[in-house]
Design a protein around this motif. Structure first.
Motif, PDB file in Angstrom:
ATOM      1  N   TYR A 304      -4.133 -14.578 -46.940  1.00  0.00           N
ATOM      2  CA  TYR A 304      -3.389 -13.423 -46.026  1.00  0.00           C
ATOM      3  C   TYR A 304      -3.502 -14.096 -44.542  1.00  0.00           C
ATOM      4  CZ  TYR A 304      -4.555 -10.100 -49.510  1.00  0.00           C
ATOM      5  OH  TYR A 304      -4.562  -9.425 -50.823  1.00  0.00           O
ATOM      6  N   GLU A 305      -2.205 -13.646 -43.653  1.00  0.00           N
ATOM      7  CA  GLU A 305      -2.360 -14.183 -42.278  1.00  0.00           C
ATOM      8  C   GLU A 305      -3.175 -13.124 -41.794  1.00  0.00           C
ATOM      9  OE1 GLU A 305       1.451 -15.442 -40.618  1.00  0.00           O
ATOM     10  OE2 GLU A 305       2.357 -14.818 -42.406  1.00  0.00           O
ATOM     11  N   ILE A 306      -4.079 -13.564 -40.836  1.00  0.00           N
ATOM     12  CA  ILE A 306      -4.698 -12.745 -39.940  1.00  0.00           C
ATOM     13  C   ILE A 306      -4.748 -12.806 -38.452  1.00  0.00           C
ATOM     14  CG2 ILE A 306      -7.339 -12.503 -39.481  1.00  0.00           C
ATOM     15  CD1 ILE A 306      -8.294 -13.704 -42.189  1.00  0.00           C
ATOM     16  N   PHE A 307      -4.471 -11.598 -37.873  1.00  0.00           N
ATOM     17  CA  PHE A 307      -4.159 -11.594 -36.518  1.00  0.00           C
ATOM     18  C   PHE A 307      -5.258 -10.830 -35.792  1.00  0.00           C
ATOM     19  CE2 PHE A 307      -0.100 -12.317 -38.453  1.00  0.00           C
ATOM     20  CZ  PHE A 307       0.479 -13.168 -37.572  1.00  0.00           C
ATOM     21  N   PRO A 308      -6.127 -11.660 -34.940  1.00  0.00           N
ATOM     22  CA  PRO A 308      -6.913 -10.964 -34.214  1.00  0.00           C
ATOM     23  C   PRO A 308      -6.374 -10.045 -33.091  1.00  0.00           C
ATOM     24  CG  PRO A 308      -6.983 -13.337 -33.466  1.00  0.00           C
ATOM     25  CD  PRO A 308      -6.159 -13.097 -34.732  1.00  0.00           C
ATOM     26  N   ILE A 309      -6.678  -9.010 -32.755  1.00  0.00           N
ATOM     27  CA  ILE A 309      -5.899  -8.140 -31.692  1.00  0.00           C
ATOM     28  C   ILE A 309      -7.119  -7.272 -31.188  1.00  0.00           C
ATOM     29  CG2 ILE A 309      -3.722  -8.100 -33.164  1.00  0.00           C
ATOM     30  CD1 ILE A 309      -4.246  -5.063 -33.732  1.00  0.00           C
ATOM     31  N   SER A 310      -6.502  -6.663 -30.038  1.00  0.00           N
ATOM     32  CA  SER A 310      -7.487  -5.297 -29.411  1.00  0.00           C
ATOM     33  C   SER A 310      -6.247  -4.285 -29.265  1.00  0.00           C
ATOM     34  CB  SER A 310      -8.029  -5.523 -28.244  1.00  0.00           C
ATOM     35  OG  SER A 310      -8.524  -4.524 -27.594  1.00  0.00           O
ATOM     36  N   ALA A 311      -5.946  -3.121 -30.089  1.00  0.00           N
ATOM     37  CA  ALA A 311      -5.139  -2.280 -29.865  1.00  0.00           C
ATOM     38  C   ALA A 311      -5.144  -1.919 -28.436  1.00  0.00           C
ATOM     39  CB  ALA A 311      -5.012  -1.361 -30.960  1.00  0.00           C
ATOM     40  N   LEU A 312      -6.288  -1.612 -28.127  1.00  0.00           N
ATOM     41  CA  LEU A 312      -6.841  -0.873 -26.941  1.00  0.00           C
ATOM     42  C   LEU A 312      -6.150  -1.366 -25.654  1.00  0.00           C
ATOM     43  CD1 LEU A 312      -8.484   1.599 -25.899  1.00  0.00           C
ATOM     44  CD2 LEU A 312     -10.273   0.217 -25.540  1.00  0.00           C
ATOM     45  N   ASN A 313      -6.317  -2.717 -25.568  1.00  0.00           N
ATOM     46  CA  ASN A 313      -5.877  -3.378 -24.415  1.00  0.00           C
ATOM     47  C   ASN A 313      -4.441  -4.175 -24.905  1.00  0.00           C
ATOM     48  OD1 ASN A 313      -6.615  -5.834 -25.197  1.00  0.00           O
ATOM     49  ND2 ASN A 313      -8.566  -5.633 -24.450  1.00  0.00           N
ATOM     50  N   GLY A 314      -3.893  -4.340 -25.806  1.00  0.00           N
ATOM     51  CA  GLY A 314      -2.575  -4.903 -26.214  1.00  0.00           C
ATOM     52  C   GLY A 314      -3.019  -6.631 -26.425  1.00  0.00           C
ATOM     53  N   GLU A 315      -4.108  -6.991 -26.605  1.00  0.00           N
ATOM     54  CA  GLU A 315      -4.481  -8.165 -26.525  1.00  0.00           C
ATOM     55  C   GLU A 315      -4.067  -8.788 -28.115  1.00  0.00           C
ATOM     56  OE1 GLU A 315      -8.162 -11.465 -26.984  1.00  0.00           O
ATOM     57  OE2 GLU A 315      -8.393  -9.440 -25.985  1.00  0.00           O
ATOM     58  N   GLY A 316      -3.128  -9.795 -28.342  1.00  0.00           N
ATOM     59  CA  GLY A 316      -2.797 -10.212 -29.695  1.00  0.00           C
ATOM     60  C   GLY A 316      -1.699  -9.360 -30.379  1.00  0.00           C
ATOM     61  N   THR A 317      -1.295  -8.254 -29.598  1.00  0.00           N
ATOM     62  CA  THR A 317      -0.423  -7.216 -30.623  1.00  0.00           C
ATOM     63  C   THR A 317       1.165  -7.952 -30.502  1.00  0.00           C
ATOM     64  OG1 THR A 317      -0.005  -6.159 -28.496  1.00  0.00           O
ATOM     65  CG2 THR A 317      -1.767  -5.223 -29.993  1.00  0.00           C
ATOM     66  N   THR A 318       1.582  -8.806 -29.411  1.00  0.00           N
ATOM     67  CA  THR A 318       2.941  -9.403 -29.434  1.00  0.00           C
ATOM     68  C   THR A 318       3.022 -10.413 -30.525  1.00  0.00           C
ATOM     69  OG1 THR A 318       2.970  -8.937 -27.196  1.00  0.00           O
ATOM     70  CG2 THR A 318       4.417 -10.654 -27.809  1.00  0.00           C
ATOM     71  N   PRO A 319       2.101 -11.194 -30.666  1.00  0.00           N
ATOM     72  CA  PRO A 319       2.405 -12.132 -31.944  1.00  0.00           C
ATOM     73  C   PRO A 319       2.561 -11.441 -33.443  1.00  0.00           C
ATOM     74  CG  PRO A 319       0.566 -13.159 -30.504  1.00  0.00           C
ATOM     75  CD  PRO A 319       0.945 -11.820 -29.915  1.00  0.00           C
ATOM     76  N   LEU A 320       1.596 -10.462 -33.371  1.00  0.00           N
ATOM     77  CA  LEU A 320       1.511  -9.762 -34.516  1.00  0.00           C
ATOM     78  C   LEU A 320       3.129  -9.052 -34.786  1.00  0.00           C
ATOM     79  CD1 LEU A 320       0.413  -8.085 -36.948  1.00  0.00           C
ATOM     80  CD2 LEU A 320      -0.480  -6.560 -35.379  1.00  0.00           C
ATOM     81  N   ILE A 321       3.544  -8.352 -33.777  1.00  0.00           N
ATOM     82  CA  ILE A 321       4.836  -7.703 -33.876  1.00  0.00           C
ATOM     83  C   ILE A 321       5.875  -8.672 -34.314  1.00  0.00           C
ATOM     84  CG2 ILE A 321       6.506  -6.138 -32.513  1.00  0.00           C
ATOM     85  CD1 ILE A 321       4.145  -4.965 -33.657  1.00  0.00           C
ATOM     86  N   TYR A 322       5.830  -9.926 -33.562  1.00  0.00           N
ATOM     87  CA  TYR A 322       7.126 -10.830 -33.921  1.00  0.00           C
ATOM     88  C   TYR A 322       6.847 -11.249 -35.143  1.00  0.00           C
ATOM     89  CZ  TYR A 322       9.383 -10.954 -29.215  1.00  0.00           C
ATOM     90  OH  TYR A 322      10.031 -10.804 -28.247  1.00  0.00           O
ATOM     91  N   ARG A 323       5.595 -11.511 -35.747  1.00  0.00           N
ATOM     92  CA  ARG A 323       5.479 -11.877 -37.048  1.00  0.00           C
ATOM     93  C   ARG A 323       6.107 -11.027 -37.994  1.00  0.00           C
ATOM     94  NH1 ARG A 323       6.478 -15.772 -40.558  1.00  0.00           N
ATOM     95  NH2 ARG A 323       4.765 -15.950 -42.267  1.00  0.00           N
ATOM     96  N   LEU A 324       5.701  -9.639 -37.759  1.00  0.00           N
ATOM     97  CA  LEU A 324       6.106  -8.658 -38.657  1.00  0.00           C
ATOM     98  C   LEU A 324       7.779  -8.509 -38.764  1.00  0.00           C
ATOM     99  CD1 LEU A 324       3.751  -5.944 -37.886  1.00  0.00           C
ATOM    100  CD2 LEU A 324       3.670  -7.104 -39.877  1.00  0.00           C
ATOM    101  N   ALA A 325       8.292  -8.731 -37.728  1.00  0.00           N
ATOM    102  CA  ALA A 325       9.732  -8.810 -37.634  1.00  0.00           C
ATOM    103  C   ALA A 325      10.208 -10.138 -38.445  1.00  0.00           C
ATOM    104  CB  ALA A 325      10.116  -8.850 -36.286  1.00  0.00           C
ATOM    105  N   GLU A 326       9.616 -11.410 -38.378  1.00  0.00           N
ATOM    106  CA  GLU A 326      10.070 -12.485 -39.313  1.00  0.00           C
ATOM    107  C   GLU A 326       9.829 -12.012 -40.721  1.00  0.00           C
ATOM    108  OE1 GLU A 326       7.809 -15.768 -37.819  1.00  0.00           O
ATOM    109  OE2 GLU A 326       8.631 -15.673 -35.689  1.00  0.00           O
ATOM    110  N   LEU A 327       8.719 -11.517 -41.247  1.00  0.00           N
ATOM    111  CA  LEU A 327       8.589 -11.294 -42.497  1.00  0.00           C
ATOM    112  C   LEU A 327       9.555 -10.229 -42.849  1.00  0.00           C
ATOM    113  CD1 LEU A 327       4.845 -11.123 -42.531  1.00  0.00           C
ATOM    114  CD2 LEU A 327       6.204 -12.938 -43.467  1.00  0.00           C
TER     115      LEU A 327
END
Length: 421
Positions: A304-327
């Motif tokens: 699995y692709e693993i994305f470390p994030i912090s939803a509270l402060n937004g850390e790491g959410t941008t790479p996650l969103i762009y990867r979801l759009a690509e998939l």
């Protein structure tokens, strides 16, 4: 208020009655029959409204009936057709017959509609029954009753991405961070009790729909923790994001949580076990998250692709969103849903059946029941015609073979008769 199931009663409009009338004009001393036909009853129609997101309207009103056809009139004037009743439902509504469980339709596309209860046809006026033998008939048909049934409506949200995970893993915080959705967020389990939808905008003209599925627990596939109500909303998603509390802030092991939720998905629907999935290791801002992330990558990194994030402060959410759009761009579009998902092969049915229940001879059959329902039993000529129809259909012989005797009761549809030789 969010409701994703409902049970409603629908009835098509009854057909209008035919009319008994004769021409009465000066210089026409022997005017013939001139009774018009009744109008057809209206249909009950379910139609997809993309502006709706819940079945809440059907919780406060359960009975729906279309308009009745207008009765026929003199001078061969036919009655007006009854008005159709259009009930609006949200996209993703599955419609079942409550009595048989048959899937009638799967309503997905905006504007898609299906007739769930047809109106009855109008009765024929006496002008229709004129013949060389009977040139002045004094009978007309009653309108046919409209179809009626109970329906079960089940809403399965339409979304590209579904967020799954244990309660309090941060799913609602994530969808609130990346979209305009504003779900209730609090620091206790089962804060979210209903699914939430949010549109995630990636770039100009590029976006996808994300669904926040309420927290699942062990045993969800069997209904634990309202599992069935929550899991149904994962069925239509193309991509799953497994949100993990990587810090184990509630004393749980993230790896064990991952195994439990995936097992519940597979037990509920094996197709979910092979659905593409991305892991969002949330709460990276808390102590212990880095150590657990290393363990997670060691155990799952090759699958699995693993994305470390912090939803509270937004850390790491941008790479996650762009990867979801690509998939999502690579994944095939959802298969088109056929309006009539279950097509029942029509078996040649007998014109009627005779059975005996508690001493009453019960006659069943669509054709014979329609004849009786459309006959004016107060009209002697109409009753004589019904008697001829019954005789030609062979019903009298069938009743004798079933052992009927004079004085016994015969039930046809909603009507009961006393048998006389």
């Amino acid at each position: 208020m969010f409701f994703d199931t409902a049970k409603i009663y629908v009835k098509g409009g009854d057909g209008g009655n035919g009319c008994v009338a004769f021409r009465r004009e000066k210089y026409v001393p022997e005017g013939g029959p001139a009774g018009g036909d009744g109008g057809r009853g209206g249909n009950v129609i379910l139609k997809v409204d993309p502006g709706l997101r819940t079945l809440v309207d059907f919780r406060y009103q359960r009975h729906y009936k279309a308009g009745r056809g207008q009765h026929g009139m003199g001078k061969n004037m036919h009655g007006r057709q009854g008005e159709d009743l259009i009930l609006r439902v949200p996209p993703g509504t599955l419609v079942r017959d409550a009595a048989t469980g048959e899937v009638i339709a799967d309503l997905v596309y905006p504007g898609q509609e299906v007739v769930v209860a047809r109106g009855g046809r109008g009765g024929r006026g006496n002008a229709r029954f004129a013949s060389a033998v009977n040139r002045a008939p004094r009978m007309a048909e009653k309108g046919e009753p409209g179809e009626e049934r109970w329906l079960e409506l089940e809403l399965k949200l339409l979304a590209d991405v579904g967020l799954v995970g244990f309660p309090n893993a941060g799913k609602s915080t994530l969808i609130a961070r990346v979209s305009a959705a504003r779900p209730k967020i609090a620091d206790y389990p089962f804060t979210t009790l209903v699914p939430n939808l949010g549109v995630v905008r990636v770039d100009e003209g590029r976006s996808f729909v994300m669904a926040d599925i309420p927290g699942l627990i062990e045993g969800a596939h069997a209904g634990a923790g309202l599992g069935h109500q929550f899991l149904r909303h994962t069925e239509r998603t193309r991509l799953l994001v497994h949100v993990l509390d990587i810090a184990g802030s509630e004393g749980r092991d993230p790896l064990k949580d991952f195994e439990i939720i995936n097992r519940e998905l597979a037990l509920y629907d094996p197709a979910l076990a092979i659905r593409p999935m991305v892991v969002a290791a949330n709460k990276m801002d808390l102590p212990g998250a880095t150590e657990n992330l290393d363990r997670l990558r060691e155990a799952l990194g090759d699958r699995y692709e693993i994305f470390p994030i912090s939803a509270l402060n937004g850390e790491g959410t941008t790479p996650l969103i762009y990867r979801l759009a690509e998939l999502l761009d690579r994944l095939p579009a959802p298969e088109p849903v056929v309006e009539e998902r279950v097509r029942v092969t029509r078996v040649e049915e007998p014109r009627f059946t005779v059975s005996r229940q508690n001493g009453v001879f019960v006659v069943e059959g669509r054709e014979i029941e329609r004849h009786v329902a459309m006959t004016d039993l107060e009209n002697e000529e109409a009753v004589e015609r019904l008697q001829r129809v019954i005789s030609r259909m062979g019903l009298e012989d069938a009743l004798r073979e079933a052992g009927i005797r004079e004085g016994d009761t015969v039930r046809i549809g909603k009507f009961e008769f006393t048998y006389i030789e």
